[in-house]
Scaffold this motif. Structure first.
Motif, mmCIF file in Angstrom:
data_model
loop_
_atom_site.group_PDB
_atom_site.id
_atom_site.type_symbol
_atom_site.label_atom_id
_atom_site.label_comp_id
_atom_site.label_asym_id
_atom_site.label_seq_id
_atom_site.Cartn_x
_atom_site.Cartn_y
_atom_site.Cartn_z
ATOM 1 N N GLY A 34 -13.851 -23.949 17.770
ATOM 2 C CA GLY A 34 -14.189 -23.485 19.053
ATOM 3 C C GLY A 34 -14.065 -22.328 19.401
ATOM 4 N N ALA A 35 -13.046 -21.159 19.145
ATOM 5 C CA ALA A 35 -12.461 -20.430 19.746
ATOM 6 C C ALA A 35 -12.315 -19.343 19.082
ATOM 7 N N THR A 36 -13.029 -17.998 19.483
ATOM 8 C CA THR A 36 -12.983 -16.982 19.269
ATOM 9 C C THR A 36 -12.241 -16.070 18.156
ATOM 10 N N ALA A 37 -12.678 -15.386 17.122
ATOM 11 C CA ALA A 37 -11.439 -15.034 15.965
ATOM 12 C C ALA A 37 -10.500 -13.167 16.920
ATOM 13 N N GLY A 38 -9.462 -13.720 16.896
ATOM 14 C CA GLY A 38 -8.053 -13.052 17.175
ATOM 15 C C GLY A 38 -8.388 -11.614 16.151
ATOM 16 N N LYS A 39 -8.090 -10.873 17.125
ATOM 17 C CA LYS A 39 -7.567 -9.487 16.134
ATOM 18 C C LYS A 39 -6.825 -9.237 14.968
ATOM 19 N N VAL A 40 -7.359 -7.942 13.916
ATOM 20 C CA VAL A 40 -6.219 -8.632 13.302
ATOM 21 C C VAL A 40 -4.624 -7.001 13.837
ATOM 22 N N ASP A 41 -3.925 -8.103 13.005
ATOM 23 C CA ASP A 41 -2.171 -7.189 13.876
ATOM 24 C C ASP A 41 -1.484 -7.054 12.395
ATOM 25 N N PHE A 42 -1.667 -7.441 11.355
ATOM 26 C CA PHE A 42 -1.698 -6.353 10.078
ATOM 27 C C PHE A 42 -2.102 -5.832 8.764
ATOM 28 N N VAL A 43 -2.533 -5.157 8.492
ATOM 29 C CA VAL A 43 -3.146 -5.082 7.483
ATOM 30 C C VAL A 43 -2.322 -3.961 6.395
ATOM 31 N N MET A 44 -2.198 -4.459 5.091
ATOM 32 C CA MET A 44 -1.826 -4.284 4.115
ATOM 33 C C MET A 44 -2.772 -3.531 2.907
ATOM 34 N N ALA A 45 -2.799 -2.665 2.365
ATOM 35 C CA ALA A 45 -3.479 -2.382 1.579
ATOM 36 C C ALA A 45 -3.099 -2.009 0.447
ATOM 37 N N ILE A 46 -3.051 -2.582 -0.687
ATOM 38 C CA ILE A 46 -2.725 -1.878 -2.282
ATOM 39 C C ILE A 46 -3.083 -1.652 -3.078
ATOM 40 N N GLY A 47 -3.089 -0.190 -3.459
ATOM 41 C CA GLY A 47 -4.254 -0.480 -4.920
ATOM 42 C C GLY A 47 -3.156 0.945 -5.871
ATOM 43 N N PHE A 102 -8.540 2.994 1.344
ATOM 44 C CA PHE A 102 -7.147 3.299 2.221
ATOM 45 C C PHE A 102 -8.228 4.946 3.012
ATOM 46 N N MET A 103 -8.977 5.339 2.580
ATOM 47 C CA MET A 103 -9.839 6.013 3.721
ATOM 48 C C MET A 103 -10.732 4.993 4.672
ATOM 49 N N ALA A 104 -11.381 3.992 4.256
ATOM 50 C CA ALA A 104 -12.012 3.160 5.317
ATOM 51 C C ALA A 104 -10.386 1.961 6.342
ATOM 52 N N VAL A 105 -9.701 1.460 5.409
ATOM 53 C CA VAL A 105 -8.313 1.678 6.864
ATOM 54 C C VAL A 105 -8.051 2.634 7.768
ATOM 55 N N ASP A 106 -7.911 3.938 7.301
ATOM 56 C CA ASP A 106 -7.334 5.254 7.976
ATOM 57 C C ASP A 106 -8.790 5.339 8.841
ATOM 58 N N GLN A 107 -9.467 4.908 9.011
ATOM 59 C CA GLN A 107 -10.967 5.683 9.586
ATOM 60 C C GLN A 107 -11.136 4.286 10.247
ATOM 61 N N LEU A 108 -11.066 2.817 9.997
ATOM 62 C CA LEU A 108 -11.420 1.385 10.938
ATOM 63 C C LEU A 108 -10.322 0.877 12.446
ATOM 64 N N VAL A 166 -0.728 1.413 0.880
ATOM 65 C CA VAL A 166 0.310 1.763 -0.610
ATOM 66 C C VAL A 166 -0.377 1.650 -1.526
ATOM 67 N N THR A 167 -0.052 3.207 -2.533
ATOM 68 C CA THR A 167 -0.576 3.016 -3.924
ATOM 69 C C THR A 167 0.248 3.482 -4.532
ATOM 70 N N GLU A 194 6.148 0.819 -9.039
ATOM 71 C CA GLU A 194 5.799 -0.466 -10.372
ATOM 72 C C GLU A 194 4.901 -1.038 -9.747
ATOM 73 N N ALA A 195 3.837 -1.805 -10.254
ATOM 74 C CA ALA A 195 3.058 -3.371 -10.217
ATOM 75 C C ALA A 195 4.634 -3.758 -9.940
ATOM 76 N N GLU A 196 5.278 -4.427 -10.745
ATOM 77 C CA GLU A 196 6.235 -5.083 -10.417
ATOM 78 C C GLU A 196 6.871 -5.263 -8.444
ATOM 79 N N ASP A 197 6.987 -3.871 -8.517
ATOM 80 C CA ASP A 197 8.031 -3.719 -6.830
ATOM 81 C C ASP A 197 6.682 -4.342 -5.916
ATOM 82 N N VAL A 198 5.461 -4.452 -6.273
ATOM 83 C CA VAL A 198 4.574 -5.324 -5.413
ATOM 84 C C VAL A 198 4.499 -6.741 -5.507
ATOM 85 N N VAL A 199 4.868 -7.368 -6.364
ATOM 86 C CA VAL A 199 5.214 -8.817 -6.613
ATOM 87 C C VAL A 199 6.479 -8.301 -5.658
#
Length: 142
Positions: free
Chosen positions: A54-67, A76-82, A115-116, A130-135
């Motif tokens: 019954g509540a409305t969706a809250g806004k996002v307060d944390f974004v992490m994009a890793i590739g 990354f560009m879409a995150v930067d713009q939005l 994060v790249t 490296e990928a292990e650092d992401v983990v």
């Protein structure tokens, strides 16, 4: 492999891209920016679930994009713009930028991390070796 796939799929509505040790085949018009636009763009309220019934969706307060490859740059560009759109899904907070970091993009005060993986030119603000650092990074969240 790329040439073969492109010739076999020439009449299909797909794009074929070389990735990092792989080949990507995806529907035309779809990219890794698509879910970013879905969750952070103009129609974010129809895609984010409210915390309780019954509540409305809250806004996002944390974004992490890793590739780790070229196809992630659109994300990354879409995150930067939005993230700087006050009508969008990201909570607009005011605070100081991180020490030693110039305030240039307008979202350094938010909890937004692009994060790249690997040291290379990128639209991402940060990198992991490296990928292990992401983990390890994700494990540190728990």
């Amino acid at each position: 492999l790329m040439d073969h796939l492109e010739s076999v799929l020439v009449n299909e509505q797909v794009d074929v891209f070389p990735g990092s040790n792989h080949v990507e085949i995806k529907a035309q018009g779809v990219s890794k920016a698509t879910p970013v636009e879905m969750f952070l763009g103009a129609n974010w309220q129809s895609h984010l679930r409210p915390e309780r019934e019954g509540a409305t969706a809250g806004k996002v307060d944390f974004v992490m994009a890793i590739g780790d490859d070229r196809s992630d740059e659109e994300m990354f560009m879409a995150v930067d713009q939005l993230v700087t759109n006050p009508e969008g899904a990201v909570v607009q907070k005011m605070s100081c930028p991180m020490p030693g970091k110039e305030k240039t993009k307008g979202h350094e005060h938010l909890s937004v991390y692009c994060v790249t993986v690997g040291q290379k030119p990128s639209k991402a603000d940060f990198y992991l070796d490296e990928a292990e650092d992401v983990v390890q990074l994700v494990r540190n969240f728990t």
